[in-house]
Design an enzyme around this catalytic site. Sequence first.
Site, mmCIF file in Angstrom:
data_model
loop_
_atom_site.group_PDB
_atom_site.id
_atom_site.type_symbol
_atom_site.label_atom_id
_atom_site.label_comp_id
_atom_site.label_asym_id
_atom_site.label_seq_id
_atom_site.Cartn_x
_atom_site.Cartn_y
_atom_site.Cartn_z
ATOM 1 N N SER A 44 15.321 -62.122 -23.730
ATOM 2 C CA SER A 44 15.199 -61.553 -25.072
ATOM 3 C C SER A 44 13.968 -60.664 -25.079
ATOM 4 C CB SER A 44 15.128 -62.695 -26.101
ATOM 5 O OG SER A 44 14.979 -62.193 -27.405
ATOM 6 N N TYR B 59 17.305 -52.560 -32.034
ATOM 7 C CA TYR B 59 16.972 -53.370 -30.849
ATOM 8 C C TYR B 59 16.759 -54.851 -31.185
ATOM 9 C CZ TYR B 59 14.373 -54.733 -26.603
ATOM 10 O OH TYR B 59 13.932 -55.353 -25.467
ATOM 11 N N LYS C 72 18.428 -58.687 -29.722
ATOM 12 C CA LYS C 72 17.623 -59.693 -29.018
ATOM 13 C C LYS C 72 17.568 -61.016 -29.791
ATOM 14 C CE LYS C 72 16.547 -57.372 -25.314
ATOM 15 N NZ LYS C 72 17.019 -57.849 -23.998
#
Length: 273
Positions: A147, A161, A165
């Site tokens: 992650s 983004y 994650k």
Amino acid sequence: KPLALPGAHVVVTGGSSGIGKCIAIECYKQGAFITLVARNEEKLLQAKKEIEKYSINDKQVVLCISVDVSEDYNQVENVIKQAQEKLGPVDMLVNCAGLALAGKFEDLEVSTFEKLMNINYLGSVYPSRAVITTMMERRVGRIVFVSSQAGQLGLFGYTAYSPSKFAIRGLAEALQMEVKPYNVYITVAYPPDTDTPGLALENKTKPLETRLISETTSICKPEQVAKQIVKDAIVVTMGLFRTIALFYLGSFDSIVRRCMMQRAKSEIADKTA
Ligand SMILES: NC(=O)C1=CN([C@@H]2O[C@H](COP(=O)(O)OP(=O)(O)OC[C@H]3O[C@@H](n4cnc5c(N)ncnc54)[C@H](OP(=O)(O)O)[C@@H]3O)[C@@H](O)[C@H]2O)C=CC1
Ligand SMILES: CCCCCCCCCCCCCCCC(=O)[C@@H](N)CO
């Protein structure tokens, strides 16, 4: 108990560059057989050559496989099968293929949200799905998800983004509860900014605010980050931030174990009936 890396088969997606390449080197140095998965064949061969310099015996192999881990599940399943035929069942999978692009929400293309979710999230689901059955059958296995600090904290510039994650964390925690009775262990790494080709690319897309926020912390070396990730995967310990959830997770785990035992009992009963 810790996973023995000497002779183990370790698959590293994103193993041709940056953190993934350093993870492959770290495992190879400890005697593992490596499968590198990424798209660009030239980069794969380059990485293979670099990794092979660290061999500790003449049996060790570095296998390269060119595939897009986020495009088509059947493709991913096929290449994992090929790798297992050559190097044996996968003992450890490291999901490190990923892409970071920054930008303000109102400036980002909608397609960027799709792309990051595909590569960072589904690109970790597919290889994991392809190895999990064999791992559970063998009662051996480690799956590592990569992650990011931006996977614990939503930050300016990371509207595309960060969620990709965060998603990895949800997957990892749910999957761990399912596979723990089969002696398969899942770990998640949350690295800070790390000096890689991927970061150089990302930096070109960072808005000023994101750049200033990033500059409040220092940049790590990929070798250092990789070492920590491999260590955490070999000797699995409970992260501190999960101690509050510990009681609940412990009792949920016992439900899962009980169901597994019940199922095994009724299978035996069916066979003898
Ligand atoms: N560097 C950083 O600051 C941080 C990085 N991370 C995460 O760590 C991981 C690695 O990052 P980093 O080392 O910087 O990245 P790099 O860009 O240096 O390397 C990315 C690797 O992933 C491969 N890859 C990318 N897309 C795909 C795809 N669709 N299918 C198969 N392989 C793919 C690339 O090869 P190819 O392009 O040939 O396919 C390459 O091997 C990423 O998940 C990133 O989000 C987390 C925190 C900080
Ligand atoms: C409890 C959690 C600790 C929080 C620390 C806060 C510090 C934030 C600084 C900015 C971090 C940005 C990381 C993004 C890294 C990344 O994934 C990309 N660089 C990939 O290329």
